[in-house]
Design a protein around this motif. Structure first.
Motif, PDB file in Angstrom:
ATOM      1  N   HIS A  73      37.635  36.481  52.831  1.00  0.00           N
ATOM      2  CA  HIS A  73      38.566  37.611  52.750  1.00  0.00           C
ATOM      3  C   HIS A  73      40.013  37.114  52.729  1.00  0.00           C
ATOM      4  O   HIS A  73      40.831  37.591  51.941  1.00  0.00           O
ATOM      5  CB  HIS A  73      38.350  38.557  53.937  1.00  0.00           C
ATOM      6  N   ASN A  74      40.321  36.151  53.570  1.00  0.00           N
ATOM      7  CA  ASN A  74      41.669  35.587  53.640  1.00  0.00           C
ATOM      8  C   ASN A  74      42.067  34.947  52.314  1.00  0.00           C
ATOM      9  O   ASN A  74      43.186  35.138  51.824  1.00  0.00           O
ATOM     10  CB  ASN A  74      41.714  34.577  54.789  1.00  0.00           C
ATOM     11  N   GLU A  77      42.615  37.648  49.639  1.00  0.00           N
ATOM     12  CA  GLU A  77      43.913  38.301  49.838  1.00  0.00           C
ATOM     13  C   GLU A  77      45.036  37.439  49.254  1.00  0.00           C
ATOM     14  O   GLU A  77      45.963  37.948  48.622  1.00  0.00           O
ATOM     15  CB  GLU A  77      44.147  38.562  51.328  1.00  0.00           C
TER      16      GLU A  77
END
Length: 102
Positions: A73-74, A77
């Motif tokens: 997810h990081n 992003e």
């Protein structure tokens, strides 16, 4: 009309250049203080997962799974932010062309 065509061609070139930069970019995301690292292309494609052996606990697989999700997810992003940075100026100039999504 000729001027509009030249502008459209210029924007197409800018979009192609930005897309090429995104395809070549690699971004990383981490979780657990660096125990898990995910690498994605600027396009968002997952390229690699690195897991520090210290993160592997057969008694607690769920935490490792959560760390992998958080790292991916990081990284995703970071890819989204890069896409906005590279495509934003180009897309902003396309508003008057009536193209969907811009």
């Amino acid at each position: 009309m000729q001027q509009m065509l030249k502008q459209a061609q210029k924007m197409q070139q800018q979009i192609a250049a930005a897309q090429a930069e995104l395809a070549d970019a690699e971004l990383t995301g981490t979780a657990g203080g660096g125990l898990v690292t995910a690498t994605v292309a600027g396009t968002g494609e997952l390229k690699a997962i690195k897991i520090d052996p210290k993160a592997v606990d057969p008694e607690d697989v769920e935490t490792l799974e959560d760390l992998v999700v958080a790292a991916v997810h990081n990284a995703a992003e970071a890819a989204r932010e890069l896409t906005e940075k590279k495509m934003g100026p180009v897309a902003g100039g396309m508003g008057g062309l009536g193209l969907p999504g811009f």
